[in-house]
Design a protein around this motif. Sequence first.
Motif, PDB file in Angstrom:
ATOM      1  N   VAL A 308      11.388  -5.078  -5.301  1.00 31.10           N
ATOM      2  CA  VAL A 308      10.758  -5.599  -6.641  1.00 31.10           C
ATOM      3  C   VAL A 308      10.160  -4.113  -7.681  1.00 31.10           C
ATOM      4  N   PRO A 309      10.513  -3.347  -8.429  1.00 32.36           N
ATOM      5  CA  PRO A 309      10.037  -2.651  -8.555  1.00 32.36           C
ATOM      6  C   PRO A 309       8.435  -2.636  -9.306  1.00 32.36           C
ATOM      7  N   PRO A 310       8.244  -1.356  -8.901  1.00 38.65           N
ATOM      8  CA  PRO A 310       6.741  -1.171  -9.870  1.00 38.65           C
ATOM      9  C   PRO A 310       6.483  -1.534 -10.974  1.00 38.65           C
ATOM     10  N   GLY A 311       7.218  -1.635 -12.265  1.00 39.29           N
ATOM     11  CA  GLY A 311       6.880  -1.911 -13.089  1.00 39.29           C
ATOM     12  C   GLY A 311       7.073  -3.461 -13.425  1.00 39.29           C
ATOM     13  N   GLU A 312       6.918  -3.869 -12.388  1.00 39.95           N
ATOM     14  CA  GLU A 312       6.931  -5.827 -12.322  1.00 39.95           C
ATOM     15  C   GLU A 312       5.674  -6.416 -11.921  1.00 39.95           C
ATOM     16  N   GLY A 313       4.735  -5.627 -11.831  1.00 35.26           N
ATOM     17  CA  GLY A 313       3.124  -5.506 -11.548  1.00 35.26           C
ATOM     18  C   GLY A 313       3.210  -6.588 -10.723  1.00 35.26           C
ATOM     19  N   ARG A 314       3.692  -6.729  -9.144  1.00 34.52           N
ATOM     20  CA  ARG A 314       3.984  -7.849  -8.394  1.00 34.52           C
ATOM     21  C   ARG A 314       3.091  -6.698  -7.140  1.00 34.52           C
ATOM     22  N   PHE A 315       2.547  -7.233  -6.038  1.00 38.41           N
ATOM     23  CA  PHE A 315       2.086  -7.125  -5.061  1.00 38.41           C
ATOM     24  C   PHE A 315       3.140  -6.595  -3.837  1.00 38.41           C
ATOM     25  N   ALA A 316       3.742  -7.080  -3.442  1.00 43.94           N
ATOM     26  CA  ALA A 316       5.024  -6.760  -3.155  1.00 43.94           C
ATOM     27  C   ALA A 316       6.116  -5.415  -3.160  1.00 43.94           C
ATOM     28  N   THR A 317       6.221  -4.920  -2.911  1.00 48.02           N
ATOM     29  CA  THR A 317       7.250  -3.887  -3.309  1.00 48.02           C
ATOM     30  C   THR A 317       8.715  -3.796  -3.006  1.00 48.02           C
ATOM     31  N   ALA A 318       9.019  -5.355  -1.323  1.00 48.88           N
ATOM     32  CA  ALA A 318      10.251  -5.794  -1.394  1.00 48.88           C
ATOM     33  C   ALA A 318      10.810  -7.230  -0.729  1.00 48.88           C
ATOM     34  N   SER A 340       7.448  -6.614   1.762  1.00 47.18           N
ATOM     35  CA  SER A 340       6.300  -5.269   2.255  1.00 47.18           C
ATOM     36  C   SER A 340       5.310  -5.176   1.436  1.00 47.18           C
ATOM     37  N   ALA A 341       4.486  -4.163   0.848  1.00 48.33           N
ATOM     38  CA  ALA A 341       3.813  -4.112   0.877  1.00 48.33           C
ATOM     39  C   ALA A 341       2.956  -2.343   0.945  1.00 48.33           C
ATOM     40  N   GLY A 342       2.961  -1.706  -0.214  1.00 49.54           N
ATOM     41  CA  GLY A 342       2.539  -0.721  -0.594  1.00 49.54           C
ATOM     42  C   GLY A 342       3.493   0.357  -0.596  1.00 49.54           C
ATOM     43  N   ARG A 343       2.839   1.429  -1.355  1.00 45.03           N
ATOM     44  CA  ARG A 343       3.998   2.399  -1.835  1.00 45.03           C
ATOM     45  C   ARG A 343       3.157   3.480  -1.794  1.00 45.03           C
ATOM     46  N   ILE A 344       3.817   4.743  -2.146  1.00 44.75           N
ATOM     47  CA  ILE A 344       2.595   6.085  -2.853  1.00 44.75           C
ATOM     48  C   ILE A 344       2.290   5.815  -3.940  1.00 44.75           C
ATOM     49  N   GLY A 345       0.944   6.029  -3.694  1.00 45.43           N
ATOM     50  CA  GLY A 345      -0.036   5.498  -5.430  1.00 45.43           C
ATOM     51  C   GLY A 345      -0.310   4.357  -5.062  1.00 45.43           C
ATOM     52  N   ASP A 346       0.077   3.232  -4.134  1.00 44.82           N
ATOM     53  CA  ASP A 346      -0.361   1.468  -4.558  1.00 44.82           C
ATOM     54  C   ASP A 346      -0.976   1.608  -2.871  1.00 44.82           C
ATOM     55  N   ASP A 347      -2.153   2.047  -2.809  1.00 47.17           N
ATOM     56  CA  ASP A 347      -2.912   1.679  -1.287  1.00 47.17           C
ATOM     57  C   ASP A 347      -3.390   0.637  -1.138  1.00 47.17           C
ATOM     58  N   ARG A 348      -2.977  -0.960  -1.834  1.00 46.59           N
ATOM     59  CA  ARG A 348      -4.076  -1.739  -1.839  1.00 46.59           C
ATOM     60  C   ARG A 348      -4.004  -2.839  -0.742  1.00 46.59           C
ATOM     61  N   ALA A 349      -2.595  -2.520   0.342  1.00 51.50           N
ATOM     62  CA  ALA A 349      -2.669  -3.891   0.804  1.00 51.50           C
ATOM     63  C   ALA A 349      -3.182  -2.692   2.224  1.00 51.50           C
ATOM     64  N   ALA A 350      -3.607  -1.257   2.480  1.00 58.93           N
ATOM     65  CA  ALA A 350      -4.350  -0.811   3.240  1.00 58.93           C
ATOM     66  C   ALA A 350      -5.376  -1.126   3.478  1.00 58.93           C
ATOM     67  N   HIS A 351      -6.015  -1.847   1.866  1.00 62.31           N
ATOM     68  CA  HIS A 351      -7.849  -2.208   2.500  1.00 62.31           C
ATOM     69  C   HIS A 351      -7.909  -3.316   2.081  1.00 62.31           C
ATOM     70  N   LEU A 352      -6.836  -4.450   2.623  1.00 62.66           N
ATOM     71  CA  LEU A 352      -7.552  -5.557   2.455  1.00 62.66           C
ATOM     72  C   LEU A 352      -7.391  -5.849   4.108  1.00 62.66           C
ATOM     73  N   SER A 353      -7.935  -7.069   4.108  1.00 60.09           N
ATOM     74  CA  SER A 353      -7.698  -8.451   5.717  1.00 60.09           C
ATOM     75  C   SER A 353      -5.983  -8.653   5.751  1.00 60.09           C
ATOM     76  N   ASP A 354      -5.456  -8.985   6.768  1.00 60.17           N
ATOM     77  CA  ASP A 354      -4.706  -9.628   6.910  1.00 60.17           C
ATOM     78  C   ASP A 354      -3.929 -10.475   6.400  1.00 60.17           C
ATOM     79  N   ASP A 355      -4.639 -11.204   6.497  1.00 60.63           N
ATOM     80  CA  ASP A 355      -5.324 -12.894   5.156  1.00 60.63           C
ATOM     81  C   ASP A 355      -5.078 -12.844   3.996  1.00 60.63           C
ATOM     82  N   GLU A 356      -5.804 -11.588   3.459  1.00 59.18           N
ATOM     83  CA  GLU A 356      -6.008 -11.255   2.068  1.00 59.18           C
ATOM     84  C   GLU A 356      -4.293 -11.386   1.804  1.00 59.18           C
ATOM     85  N   VAL A 357      -3.635 -10.144   2.578  1.00 59.02           N
ATOM     86  CA  VAL A 357      -2.246  -9.424   2.621  1.00 59.02           C
ATOM     87  C   VAL A 357      -1.129 -10.486   2.445  1.00 59.02           C
ATOM     88  N   VAL A 358      -1.121 -11.854   3.399  1.00 60.11           N
ATOM     89  CA  VAL A 358      -0.581 -12.631   3.462  1.00 60.11           C
ATOM     90  C   VAL A 358      -0.799 -14.102   2.306  1.00 60.11           C
TER      91      VAL A 358
END
Length: 446
Positions: A308-318, A340-358
């Motif tokens: 999932v390329p960053p330009g697609e504006g999604r939460f998932a990366t792959a 997967s979620a999270g890449r350099i410059g996209d730390d959103r998943a690290a700041h969300l709870s497990d339930d929110e990431v799911v």
Amino acid sequence: MVGGGITGLAASWEASGHPGVHVVLHEAEDRLGGKIRTSPVRLDGGTELLVDEGADAFLARVPDAVELCRELGLDDELTEPAIGRAMVVHRGSLRFLPTDTVLGVPLDLEVLAGTGLLSEHGTAAVAAELDRDDPPLSVDVAIGPFLSERLGPELVDTLVGPLIGGINAGDVDQLSLSAVTPQLADAAADGGSLIAALRRRRPAGNPGPVFHGLLGGTGRLVEALAEQLVARGVELRTGHRLDDLASTGDDPVVITSPAPAAAQLVRQWSPDAATELDHITHSSVTLVTFVFERDDVPGPLDASGVLVPPGEGRFATAVSWGSSKWAHWDDGRHVVLRASAGRIGDDRAAHLSDDEVVARLLDDLSDLMGVAADPVGVRVSRWPLGFAQYTVGHLERVERIEAALAADLPRVAVAGAAYRGLGIPACIRQGRNATRQLLDRMRAGG
Ligand SMILES: Cc1cc2nc3c(=O)[nH]c(=O)nc-3n(C[C@H](O)[C@H](O)[C@H](O)COP(=O)(O)OP(=O)(O)OC[C@H]3O[C@@H](n4cnc5c(N)ncnc54)[C@H](O)[C@@H]3O)c2cc1C
């Protein structure tokens, strides 16, 4: 040894094979394996599926992992992916990636055109590269700008960026051509057309599988190493963070932790090495394993997964389609998806709870793949400092670190994912090489 990931375990395996060497391995966590972990996902109804939480495959081209598997007697457990093709999200829908590429750089322009991923203009820009007469590239550059200039920005945004950025949870505009994509750097060093240089390097005949895996998961490698290291008399001290190198006396030490912990350990004795280590940053990744009933996931699922390329504006990366990729994860009743979620410059998943990431990832699975039902099994795996970022000049930085350590702390070496390759085979190679070099240096009285 400092660190009980694959690098520290491989370094210990190498050291313990030398007569008269007593090996002690310090691992901060209460388990071995570091970023390699295979564990059961519990399903509704109580059954379990054994699935990797992180790495699930290793490159065949770099032979060190297969060779180590053979040394450990794991030959019979080696397997390969059931499917090679992958997909990419392109303007909201799923498209196959072209097959004949080197890290997204196409070798066959007809195959590329057949994917419909690039506009006519984008395809023409790639074709024009064959006429280029560039001088040999002799310096390190950022992958994204270099390939955009050579092959056009469309190819980079659509194909190369998602692929290389996805593998490293990084940004191709920052990542180093020579450290992250040595095959491309090597071809660029020929001069002339990059595509032509890559074609010349294409192996003749059937190249064999690109990846291998292990039937019981990559965790089998860790299990087998741990068992056989103990049999060789190696002391495996889990739950034991090493905070001070002084406690290791004059013994040779291979530090295989991520760069920040390595910097902390050497700072007092080698401030130059520590300063260089401080510059190696890491991105964090969260990987969620979803298990669905087979009938709840539409589509043929005839690929190994989707980027999932960053330009697609999604939460998932792959999303890796685990039960399509690995026959041993396909029980005939369920579909295993590793998102997967999270890449350099996209730390959103690290700041969300497990339930929110799911929940965020389920939204993406629904929009991209039409999965509307609830999963019957979910597991969240967090990988802080998951991927070292090899930015431009990385290999020169590693050389400066090694030189500073050789001068200030000649009995200490660094090895592993932060330095000369983060894939499992590269880590194994580094762990073994660092051990050999230190032992040679000690024997030579250095
Ligand atoms: C989600 C994910 C998927 C991946 N997929 C693949 C894949 O499919 N194929 C592939 O080849 N690679 C893959 N990788 C990369 C690969 O798994 C890692 O690069 C590799 O396993 C790293 O091994 P390592 O031993 O160098 O480091 P680590 O596994 O990070 O091990 C370092 C160890 O050092 C310990 N430590 C840190 N500080 C101290 C201290 N002071 N004292 C003692 N111990 C300490 C840590 O606890 C850790 O266990 C993936 C990585 C991730 C995160």
